[in-house]
Design a protein around this motif. Structure first.
Motif, PDB file in Angstrom:
ATOM      1  N   LEU A 100      -6.048  -5.410  15.876  1.00 16.67           N
ATOM      2  CA  LEU A 100      -5.604  -4.048  15.586  1.00 16.67           C
ATOM      3  C   LEU A 100      -4.107  -3.879  15.815  1.00 16.67           C
ATOM      4  O   LEU A 100      -3.553  -4.398  16.789  1.00 16.67           O
ATOM      5  N   PHE A 101      -3.486  -3.153  14.892  1.00 13.46           N
ATOM      6  CA  PHE A 101      -2.062  -2.850  14.977  1.00 13.46           C
ATOM      7  C   PHE A 101      -1.853  -1.351  14.823  1.00 13.46           C
ATOM      8  O   PHE A 101      -2.635  -0.671  14.178  1.00 13.46           O
ATOM      9  N   ARG A 118      -8.763  -3.998   7.247  1.00 15.54           N
ATOM     10  CA  ARG A 118      -8.792  -2.600   6.799  1.00 15.54           C
ATOM     11  C   ARG A 118      -7.703  -2.324   5.758  1.00 15.54           C
ATOM     12  O   ARG A 118      -7.918  -1.605   4.794  1.00 15.54           O
ATOM     13  N   LEU A 119      -6.546  -2.921   5.966  1.00 16.20           N
ATOM     14  CA  LEU A 119      -5.455  -2.774   5.003  1.00 16.20           C
ATOM     15  C   LEU A 119      -5.867  -3.332   3.633  1.00 16.20           C
ATOM     16  O   LEU A 119      -5.598  -2.716   2.596  1.00 16.20           O
ATOM     17  N   VAL A 120      -6.504  -4.488   3.631  1.00 12.55           N
ATOM     18  CA  VAL A 120      -6.988  -5.089   2.387  1.00 12.55           C
ATOM     19  C   VAL A 120      -7.975  -4.140   1.707  1.00 12.55           C
ATOM     20  O   VAL A 120      -7.895  -3.901   0.493  1.00 12.55           O
ATOM     21  N   GLN A 121      -8.903  -3.571   2.486  1.00 12.83           N
ATOM     22  CA  GLN A 121      -9.875  -2.620   1.918  1.00 12.83           C
ATOM     23  C   GLN A 121      -9.177  -1.393   1.347  1.00 12.83           C
ATOM     24  O   GLN A 121      -9.534  -0.920   0.263  1.00 12.83           O
ATOM     25  N   ARG A 179       0.808  -1.222   0.000  1.00  8.60           N
ATOM     26  CA  ARG A 179       0.000   0.000   0.000  1.00  8.60           C
ATOM     27  C   ARG A 179       0.845   1.277   0.000  1.00  8.60           C
ATOM     28  O   ARG A 179       0.581   2.211  -0.750  1.00  8.60           O
ATOM     29  N   ASP A 180       1.863   1.307   0.869  1.00 15.81           N
ATOM     30  CA  ASP A 180       2.573   2.566   1.117  1.00 15.81           C
ATOM     31  C   ASP A 180       3.851   2.766   0.295  1.00 15.81           C
ATOM     32  O   ASP A 180       4.295   3.892   0.125  1.00 15.81           O
ATOM     33  N   ILE A 181       4.436   1.687  -0.196  1.00 14.39           N
ATOM     34  CA  ILE A 181       5.691   1.808  -0.939  1.00 14.39           C
ATOM     35  C   ILE A 181       5.528   1.386  -2.399  1.00 14.39           C
ATOM     36  O   ILE A 181       5.861   2.141  -3.309  1.00 14.39           O
TER      37      ILE A 181
END
Length: 176
Positions: free
Chosen positions: A132-133, A94-97, A13-15
């Motif tokens: 949660l992380f 949530r990351l997957v979404q 997602r971020d990189i």
């Protein structure tokens, strides 16, 4: 398993997506295909490790993970379990979404992403996917010739494989 997948998806997602775009990023995510490294692209490869802030070492589970002759990056994703009171808390689901939203209407990328999730053992109904992380950030290290790693070419004949641990503090000279 959840921590490792969380780390890979956070890097995706971020990189990777910001750098390589949606389709190319997803096809470059080869960890779920039982590849030696998590991501491979023409100009770089990424091996992702998730660790708490207090962790002082990182485990390399196979000699093959870092035994490659071209430039690459070891990405240490610093995460901690947290609670709903943490305003920056995020779950694997949530990351997957988030990634699905980034992929938008790119049906090929979405389809490949969903297949790779399944191959990686992802199950959105698993209660661990809602743990949660808090994602504290990324530490990136350039893996090149003198980076501390075990190379198969340097091993005595008869040693086939193994795992080893790197001191994170000792990696400071290679940190990006």
């Amino acid at each position: 398993v959840v921590r490792g997948m969380f780390g890979e998806l956070a890097v995706l997602r971020d990189i990777c997506i910001p750098k390589y775009g949606s389709t190319h990023s997803i096809t470059g995510w080869i960890g779920p295909l039982h590849a030696d490294r998590d991501f491979e692209y023409e100009d770089n490869w990424f091996e992702v490790k998730s660790a708490s802030l207090s962790r002082e070492t990182v485990s390399i589970s196979s000699f093959d993970q870092l035994d490659i002759d071209r430039f690459g990056t070891l990405v240490l994703v610093r995460i901690e379990r947290t609670t709903t009171s943490d305003t920056e808390a995020i779950s694997l689901n949530r990351l997957v979404q988030d990634i699905e939203e980034l992929l938008g209407e790119d049906q090929d990328a979405l389809s490949t992403f969903k297949v790779r999730l399944v191959l990686n053992g992802y199950d959105e109904s698993d209660e661990r996917a809602d743990e949660l992380f808090h994602l504290h950030g990324y530490e990136q290290y350039c893996v090149y010739d003198d980076f501390p790693r075990i190379r198969k070419s340097q091993l005595t004949s008869g040693i086939d494989n193994g795992e080893y641990t790197l001191s994170i503090a000792a990696l400071a000279p290679w940190q990006i």
